[in-house]
Structure formats: C-alpha cells, structure tokens
Design an enzyme around this catalytic site. Sequence first.
Site, PDB file in Angstrom:
ATOM      1  N   GLY A  29     -29.521  22.117  11.272  1.00 21.19           N
ATOM      2  CA  GLY A  29     -31.013  21.569  11.457  1.00 21.19           C
ATOM      3  C   GLY A  29     -31.730  22.488  11.921  1.00 21.19           C
ATOM      4  N   ASN A  30     -33.017  22.376  12.412  1.00 23.16           N
ATOM      5  CA  ASN A  30     -33.978  23.167  12.877  1.00 23.16           C
ATOM      6  C   ASN A  30     -34.670  22.863  14.148  1.00 23.16           C
ATOM      7  OD1 ASN A  30     -36.745  21.552  12.267  1.00 23.16           O
ATOM      8  ND2 ASN A  30     -35.325  21.451  10.389  1.00 23.16           N
ATOM      9  N   HIS A  31     -35.441  23.738  14.649  1.00 24.69           N
ATOM     10  CA  HIS A  31     -36.207  23.546  15.909  1.00 24.69           C
ATOM     11  C   HIS A  31     -37.328  22.661  15.997  1.00 24.69           C
ATOM     12  CE1 HIS A  31     -33.329  25.929  18.281  1.00 24.69           C
ATOM     13  NE2 HIS A  31     -33.565  27.126  17.536  1.00 24.69           N
TER      14      HIS A  31
END
Length: 223
Positions: A29-31
């Site tokens: 995933g990502n932030h």
Amino acid sequence: AGERDLAGRRVVISAGGTREPLDPVRFLGNHSSGKQGYALARAAVARGAQVTLVAANTALPDPAGATVVPVSTTRELAEAVTEAARGADVVVMAAAVADFRPVRVATGKIKKRDGVDPEPIALERNPDILAGLAAPGADRPAVVVGFAAETDDVLASGRAKLARKGCDLLVVNEVGGGRAFGTEDNEAVLLDARGGERHVPYGPKDVLADAVWDAVAAEPALS
Ligand code: C5P
C-alpha cells in the site's frame, strides 16, 4: 468563482490509496490519507455539484451531501470509478493508485520457516484508470483531472504526464521532505492541456481544492 458554479454537474472523485493483498492479513500500500480528495469532495458539494466520492482505505468522516463508495484494491477502485463516471461531467483522480499488484494472493497467511528463504513477490501491472477515463470516446467525461506527485523536474514531468495520460488538467505536487502525504497542507501547480499553468502556494488542502474547481469550471468543455 461563482458560489454555486458547479450546480447541476455530476462529479466523481477518487481519494485515498489502494491496497494490494499478499495474503489474508498483508498488503502492498501507500501513505495516502485521502485528505486532498475529501477536501475536493466538500468543496464540490459547497459549489453545488452532485458528488460521488470513491474512497480507498480512508479513515475520514463522510463529506456531508456526497455519495461515498468505499473500496480497497485498484481493481475495485477502477470498477467503482468507471461505473460512477458513466454520464458524469467531471472525474478527478486524487487517489494514490498502486501501479503493480502481486501476481499471486496466498489463500492462507504466508508463514516464515526456519532456514527457508522467503519467496520473491512477483508483480504485475495494474490498469491505468486515469488514462482509460481520458481516452477519447462517446462516454468520456467533459473534464478529466489527474494528480501527480513528482520529486524533480516537476513542471517538465507534469507536462509529459498530462500529455501521456490524455487528461485535461493535472495537479502536480512536489513531494519529498515530509510534504503532502498525511499533512493538512499542500502546494501544487495546476497544468491544463492548453499550456496554462497556475501555481497554488503551500497552504490548506481546502484552498487547493477550490483552486482545482476554479480551473475545472474554466475548462471550455464545461461551458
Ligand atoms: O503515473 P502516476 O501514478 O504518477 O499518475 C498519477 C495519476 O494517475 C493520479 O491521478 C492517479 O490517480 C492516476 N493513476 C491511475 N491508475 C493507475 C496509476 C495512477 O488512475 N494505475
């Protein structure tokens, strides 16, 4: 900008960040927090638009007056945005979309074993949702807006991306140094397909949201 200059317009906004499962408990995933997309949704409602917000893994209160569609993976996001975009006037892709996904998703939790090296993770490409929406066709929304996070050659990279993806507007963020992701503030350059550019100084995401809608409302395809 007029107060209710988006009255009668149907707009679709994606927000947050997609997750690609590796097994039942893990993901790539990502932030992205989704804050900029939610600010865009609130601003569009305030300006009179009918808003669908496709929200990927966010933990933010639903914007009053918007229809919120929760999703997680890139394929779910693609399906929800494509569906909502049918007959829409404007689509804004503010979500951080995973470019790749694991080829295999384990059905059970991947276990560590003593003395055994982990398996490499094979990845495959996800579809480019923005490029698909912006491609010419009878169904194409009048205005398609993309986001880009760039670390260097921000303007040149932004121009190239606008052309490559075929969108009408690109909101280019300069990232790095703790900026943009998860913060309350943002700084951006808005590029349009006619060569125009507008710098929005570092400030609240609500202010950038209104600047984006100003640019959308000024697009010839909407007037
Ligand atoms: O190519 P890049 O990821 O920098 O482009 C960012 C823009 O493209 C964002 O608007 C993002 O929502 C969109 N995007 C997409 N589908 C992908 C990757 C990015 O729609 N697979």
